[in-house]
Structures are given as structure tokens and as C-alpha cells.
Design a protein around this motif. Sequence first.
Motif, PDB file in Angstrom:
ATOM      1  N   PHE A 106       0.797  -1.216   0.000  1.00  0.00           N
ATOM      2  CA  PHE A 106       0.000   0.000   0.000  1.00  0.00           C
ATOM      3  C   PHE A 106       0.834   1.273   0.000  1.00  0.00           C
ATOM      4  O   PHE A 106       0.321   2.345  -0.307  1.00  0.00           O
ATOM      5  N   ALA A 107       2.111   1.182   0.307  1.00  0.00           N
ATOM      6  CA  ALA A 107       2.974   2.361   0.244  1.00  0.00           C
ATOM      7  C   ALA A 107       3.106   2.834  -1.194  1.00  0.00           C
ATOM      8  O   ALA A 107       3.261   4.026  -1.453  1.00  0.00           O
ATOM      9  N   ALA A 108       3.040   1.919  -2.135  1.00  0.00           N
ATOM     10  CA  ALA A 108       3.179   2.270  -3.549  1.00  0.00           C
ATOM     11  C   ALA A 108       1.854   2.661  -4.176  1.00  0.00           C
ATOM     12  O   ALA A 108       1.819   3.123  -5.306  1.00  0.00           O
ATOM     13  N   SER A 109       0.756   2.466  -3.453  1.00  0.00           N
ATOM     14  CA  SER A 109      -0.542   2.802  -4.042  1.00  0.00           C
ATOM     15  C   SER A 109      -0.859   4.269  -3.777  1.00  0.00           C
ATOM     16  O   SER A 109      -0.245   4.929  -2.965  1.00  0.00           O
ATOM     17  N   GLY A 110      -1.824   4.746  -4.479  1.00  0.00           N
ATOM     18  CA  GLY A 110      -2.231   6.132  -4.303  1.00  0.00           C
ATOM     19  C   GLY A 110      -1.607   7.016  -5.360  1.00  0.00           C
ATOM     20  O   GLY A 110      -0.601   6.683  -5.974  1.00  0.00           O
TER      21      GLY A 110
END
Length: 53
Positions: free
Chosen positions: A40-44
Motif C-alpha cells: 500500500f505504500a506504492a498505491s495512491g
Amino acid sequence: MTRDQRLSILGPAGMAIARLDAAADEPPSPEQIEQLRRVFAASGRKSPMPKAA
């Protein structure tokens, strides 16, 4: 979703089953938590979308 919404969809018996099922689940391991953090760190969105014409 609110508790009342869940209750209206599942009914009292469904809520009881969901509680029992949730209580039987093991908490995530530290490794699983770290893996989810990486995913999720790479999402957004990092930059704004270009304006539509």
C-alpha cells in the motif's frame, strides 16, 4: 457501513455468525503487516491528474 445497516442486511443470526467467525481469526503476523505496508505504500496518486480538455 453502520451496525444498523449490517444488522438489516444480515439479521441477528447473521451478525452472530459473523462475530463467531471474526473471533476465530488469528491476528496478522508482523511479516504480513510489513508486506501489506509495502503493497500500500506504492498505491495512491503521487501527482495530480492532468486537467481534462
